[in-house]
Design an enzyme around this catalytic site. Structure first.
Site, PDB file in Angstrom:
ATOM      1  N   SER A  33       0.844  -1.198   0.000  1.00 30.16           N
ATOM      2  CA  SER A  33       0.000   0.000   0.000  1.00 30.16           C
ATOM      3  C   SER A  33       0.881   1.250   0.000  1.00 30.16           C
ATOM      4  O   SER A  33       1.635   1.452  -0.943  1.00 30.16           O
ATOM      5  CB  SER A  33      -0.966  -0.054   1.193  1.00 30.16           C
ATOM      6  OG  SER A  33      -1.948   0.953   1.104  1.00 30.16           O
TER       7      SER A  33
ATOM      8  N   ASP B 109      -9.140   0.790  -7.780  1.00 27.49           N
ATOM      9  CA  ASP B 109      -8.597   1.312  -6.522  1.00 27.49           C
ATOM     10  C   ASP B 109      -9.063   2.749  -6.309  1.00 27.49           C
ATOM     11  O   ASP B 109      -8.835   3.623  -7.149  1.00 27.49           O
ATOM     12  CB  ASP B 109      -7.070   1.261  -6.564  1.00 27.49           C
ATOM     13  CG  ASP B 109      -6.421   1.569  -5.224  1.00 27.49           C
ATOM     14  OD1 ASP B 109      -7.093   2.120  -4.329  1.00 27.49           O
ATOM     15  OD2 ASP B 109      -5.229   1.253  -5.069  1.00 27.49           O
TER      16      ASP B 109
ATOM     17  N   HIS C 102      -8.383  -1.513  -3.940  1.00 35.19           N
ATOM     18  CA  HIS C 102      -7.018  -1.306  -3.475  1.00 35.19           C
ATOM     19  C   HIS C 102      -6.306  -2.623  -3.171  1.00 35.19           C
ATOM     20  O   HIS C 102      -6.843  -3.479  -2.480  1.00 35.19           O
ATOM     21  CB  HIS C 102      -7.058  -0.425  -2.231  1.00 35.19           C
ATOM     22  CG  HIS C 102      -5.700   0.004  -1.748  1.00 35.19           C
ATOM     23  ND1 HIS C 102      -4.788   0.634  -2.561  1.00 35.19           N
ATOM     24  CD2 HIS C 102      -5.112  -0.097  -0.522  1.00 35.19           C
ATOM     25  CE1 HIS C 102      -3.709   0.909  -1.861  1.00 35.19           C
ATOM     26  NE2 HIS C 102      -3.867   0.468  -0.626  1.00 35.19           N
TER      27      HIS C 102
END
Length: 409
Positions: A259, A354, A382
């Site tokens: 991330s 995302d 995501h």
């Protein structure tokens, strides 16, 4: 029609927004039942009564003390049971209970812990410290164990801190005569060192070691959050430590950024390209996620809570407004020219839909620097979970152990 690839979703307020009740009923209850992000390694039975109380008490702001305190009685009970299990000679049960308690603490301190302790985030910091303590009690009962190693920041400058805390897990068979590949995990905005158990299990099962380190502006990272180059200094110090471990094969080191950590996996693929065999940028931002147009809508998307305030502090800004206005020019890997350098092998992974960082942040990189590899999952959000995980491991196997017998995920 939106110009962003996520289309009309860009202007959509997602249904979990607005209250803990909406978040629990439309999103997090399912995640808790399935033990998926951010409830991975957790147990639904621990969380259901907590969220019932949060809803009954109308506690909707995760940044308040009241939110965090609601989780603590469950933690106290799990810790007590774990201590008793150890006393009665049941280490496996104790490890399981300590693990569950640490996951409850993860959600209690969610979504963000700053490296700087202030009165307004003191309870999050204290909760994170307790999470680390209970997590290491669990991990000390595993085979092989996870241990904390605190190394000197040998390349610190300006406002960097003096030491870097790491979690290290090494296969039992690793030695100076049998050095093993290493995966350097770069954590995210809300997931830190104690939040990667399953990844370490998968890595160890492949005969590799892992070193876990937090990214600038989060948790225990000493890197100056306001300095774009502080991450480079941190990784240099970490890789120096790794090179001093005879059981690590430094010709087979891969980074894996998760991330927000994906941003740093891209950067390191360029700045530390000679020291890395490869780098996985998983759900990464690079440029467009700092665009004021994107930032104006991102809080409406899939992230559970407001994210721009956390990002602002993570990148060293004193106000969210200043972050939105100025961060792209200062931190973008495109604007700063970082990605125009050559890179080691670099795999970009994400979901096309995302809503945290746009898929455009992966696509733009193919027009800069060296060749890239990518896999993007239609209809997924995501990180591209769950489909992206098998791709991650297979790619790492090809980079680190091309002759390895295939391991099922």
């Amino acid at each position: 029609m939106s110009k962003w690839m996520m289309g009309d979703r860009f202007d959509t307020v997602y249904p979990h927004k607005g209250s803990i009740k909406a978040l629990w009923e439309t999103k997090w209850k399912f995640c808790s039942q399935k033990s998926i992000y951010p409830f991975h390694d957790g147990s639904f039975e621990d969380f259901e009564p907590i969220f019932e109380k949060l809803i009954a008490d109308n506690i909707n702001d995760p940044f308040t003390d009241a939110y965090t305190k609601t989780f603590l009685p469950i933690v106290d009970n799990l810790e007590k049971q774990a201590t008793q299990a150890l006393e009665y000679g049941h280490p496996d049960r104790a490890a399981d209970l300590y693990r569950r308690a640490s996951v409850v603490l993860r959600i209690a301190r969610f979504p963000y812990v700053s490296p700087t302790t202030r009165p307004d985030n003191a309870i999050k910091r204290a909760t994170f410290d307790r999470q680390k303590d209970l997590y290491l009690k669990a991990a000390s009962l595993w085979n092989p164990i996870i241990k904390e190693v605190i190394i000197p920041h040998t390349h610190r400058a300006a406002n960097d801190g003096p030491s870097i805390p790491l979690y290290v897990r090494v296969p039992n068979e690793a030695s100076a005569s049998n050095p093993v590949p290493v995966v350097l995990l770069m954590t995210g905005l809300d997931g830190y060192r104690p939040d990667n158990s399953q990844r370490t299990h998968e890595i160890i099962n492949r005969g590799w070691a892992t070193v876990i380190c937090e990214i600038p502006g989060t948790a225990d990272s000493p890197a100056d959050p306001a300095d774009p180059e502080s991450a480079d200094r941190q990784w240099t110090a970490v890789l120096k430590y790794m090179a001093q471990q005879p059981e690590f094969d430094m010709s087979r080191v891969a980074a894996w950024g998760l991330s927000a950590g994906g941003f740093y996996a891209i950067r390191a693929a360029c700045t530390h390209r000679t020291q890395l065999a490869g780098s996985v940028a998983h759900g990464p931002g690079s440029h467009h996620f700092l665009n004021p147009e994107w930032l104006a809508k991102v809080n409406d998307h899939e992230y559970p809570f407001t994210i721009t305030d956390c990002w602002a502090e993570k990148y060293g800004y004193s106000s969210t407004e200043d972050f939105i206005k100025n961060s792209q020019k200062k931190f973008s890997l495109v604007e700063t020219g970082v990605v125009d350098q050559p890179n080691c092998r670099l795999l970009l992974l994400n979901g096309v839909n995302d809503g945290v960082v746009p898929i455009e942040d992966c696509l733009v990189l193919f027009n800069h620097g060296g060749a890239k590899e990518g896999r993007f999952f239609e209809g997924m959000v995501h990180m591209g979970y769950p489909n992206s995980l098998p791709v991650s491991y297979k790619w790492l196997e090809d980079v680190l152990s091309p002759n390895i017998t295939e391991v099922k995920n």
